[in-house]
Scaffold this active site. Structure first.
Site, PDB file in Angstrom:
ATOM      1  N   ASP A 143     -25.625  -0.124  11.850  1.00  0.00           N
ATOM      2  CA  ASP A 143     -26.396  -0.270  10.621  1.00  0.00           C
ATOM      3  C   ASP A 143     -27.302   0.950  10.549  1.00  0.00           C
ATOM      4  O   ASP A 143     -28.246   1.076  11.343  1.00  0.00           O
ATOM      5  CB  ASP A 143     -27.209  -1.559  10.670  1.00  0.00           C
ATOM      6  CG  ASP A 143     -28.097  -1.747   9.447  1.00  0.00           C
ATOM      7  OD1 ASP A 143     -28.193  -0.819   8.618  1.00  0.00           O
ATOM      8  OD2 ASP A 143     -28.715  -2.830   9.338  1.00  0.00           O
ATOM      9  N   VAL A 144     -27.023   1.860   9.615  1.00  0.00           N
ATOM     10  CA  VAL A 144     -27.750   3.133   9.599  1.00  0.00           C
ATOM     11  C   VAL A 144     -29.237   2.972   9.290  1.00  0.00           C
ATOM     12  O   VAL A 144     -30.020   3.899   9.525  1.00  0.00           O
ATOM     13  CB  VAL A 144     -27.120   4.146   8.613  1.00  0.00           C
ATOM     14  CG1 VAL A 144     -25.714   4.517   9.047  1.00  0.00           C
ATOM     15  CG2 VAL A 144     -27.159   3.629   7.184  1.00  0.00           C
ATOM     16  N   TYR A 156     -31.659   4.848  -7.382  1.00  0.00           N
ATOM     17  CA  TYR A 156     -30.573   5.665  -6.833  1.00  0.00           C
ATOM     18  C   TYR A 156     -30.913   7.151  -6.932  1.00  0.00           C
ATOM     19  O   TYR A 156     -30.770   7.907  -5.965  1.00  0.00           O
ATOM     20  CB  TYR A 156     -29.275   5.368  -7.582  1.00  0.00           C
ATOM     21  CG  TYR A 156     -28.104   6.210  -7.148  1.00  0.00           C
ATOM     22  CD1 TYR A 156     -27.337   5.841  -6.047  1.00  0.00           C
ATOM     23  CD2 TYR A 156     -27.748   7.375  -7.842  1.00  0.00           C
ATOM     24  CE1 TYR A 156     -26.261   6.611  -5.642  1.00  0.00           C
ATOM     25  CE2 TYR A 156     -26.680   8.148  -7.432  1.00  0.00           C
ATOM     26  CZ  TYR A 156     -25.933   7.764  -6.338  1.00  0.00           C
ATOM     27  OH  TYR A 156     -24.872   8.536  -5.930  1.00  0.00           O
ATOM     28  N   LYS A 190     -31.435   9.970  -3.830  1.00  0.00           N
ATOM     29  CA  LYS A 190     -30.617  11.168  -3.673  1.00  0.00           C
ATOM     30  C   LYS A 190     -31.452  12.449  -3.812  1.00  0.00           C
ATOM     31  O   LYS A 190     -31.144  13.461  -3.181  1.00  0.00           O
ATOM     32  CB  LYS A 190     -29.474  11.150  -4.688  1.00  0.00           C
ATOM     33  CG  LYS A 190     -28.461  10.019  -4.474  1.00  0.00           C
ATOM     34  CD  LYS A 190     -27.833  10.051  -3.086  1.00  0.00           C
ATOM     35  CE  LYS A 190     -26.723   9.006  -2.938  1.00  0.00           C
ATOM     36  NZ  LYS A 190     -26.093   9.021  -1.605  1.00  0.00           N
TER      37      LYS A 190
END
Length: 264
Positions: free
Chosen positions: A64-65, A159, A163
């Site tokens: 799980d990052v 989002y 990013k």
């Protein structure tokens, strides 16, 4: 061009489907030894089986990052399996976050969740591999971002923010790790053809405008200079380039793979 990636140990996060699966198979086809990291091992296994069937070496490891300790454990598992070296890290794992919600409509939890996966997850993985790459004085790190993190997007605040943050993370790590001969770059896909694009994006546009889904796809393509939608293979090829010595003098860059939308 021979990218000279044979025998390199490459870690890929989010390898179960779409871009992640394409990236994994592309690196395997170049002779890399793969470590595929993700939460759903059952979903990853078909990709691993495909690589093994083609004669490739692959380790599938739970990770799980968003967990620092899980990332560190996954890196250690990779080192134990493949002799200590970590040559390449490709951070593909990520999420989409709320779609169609304004920033005012987006909850704090929704915002934090997507930032945690898309940005903090990459930070955790880079932090876990950096000591290994610094000790060996070599390494390639490729983060998969998105063009909404280059131009912004109404209705995609969480989002886009995640990013944009990933771009800053990429550039800062590039400056910090460059002295150790480690390249850190970001691939920024635009719209990528596939089930989500066809079944969600095109279908939603078709319903709103009263057009066919094929016409919706055509209209999306018209937004781009090259008049076509990117594919998973386009993204995978960009990752291969940035992970190879063909890009030895490139670091800290954002490489849009979008047919000419974000940068034009």
């Amino acid at each position: 061009m021979d990218l000279k990636l044979g025998g390199k140990v490459a870690l890929v996060t989010g390898p179960a489907k779409g871009m992640g699966a394409a990236v994994s198979k592309a690196f395997a086809s170049e002779g890399c030894r793969l470590v595929l990291l993700g939460r759903d091992l059952v979903a990853i296994e078909p990709v691993a089986a495909n690589i093994r069937a083609a004669g490739g070496e692959v380790l599938v490891t739970a990770c799980d990052v968003t967990s620092e300790s899980a990332c560190e454990a996954a890196v250690e598992a990779a080192r134990q399996r493949f002799g200590g070296a970590i040559d390449i890290l490709v951070n593909v794992a990520g999420g989409t976050g709320p779609i169609g919600k304004t920033g005012a409509q987006t909850s704090g939890d929704e915002f934090r969740d997507i930032v945690d996966v898309n940005m903090t997850g990459c930070f955790n993985m880079i932090r876990a591999v950096a000591p290994v790459m610094m000790a060996q004085n070599s390494g390639k790190i490729v983060n998969v971002g998105g063009t909404f993190g280059m131009r912004g997007r109404a209705g995609r605040v969480a989002y886009s923010a995640s990013k944009w943050g990933l771009r800053g993370l990429t550039k800062s790590f590039a400056l910090e790790l460059g002295a150790s001969n480690i390249n850190v770059n970001c691939v920024a896909p635009g719209m990528v053809d596939g089930p989500r694009f066809r079944d969600k994006v095109c279908r939603d546009m078709a319903e709103k405008l009263g057009i066919s889904e094929a016409e919706a796809a055509r209209r999306h393509a018209e937004d781009y200079a090259l008049k076509r939608i990117s594919t998973d293979a386009d993204v995978a090829n960009a990752c291969l380039f940035l992970a190879s010595d063909a890009s030895r003098q490139i670091t800290g860059v954002d490489l849009p793979v979008d047919g000419g939308w974000a940068a034009l």
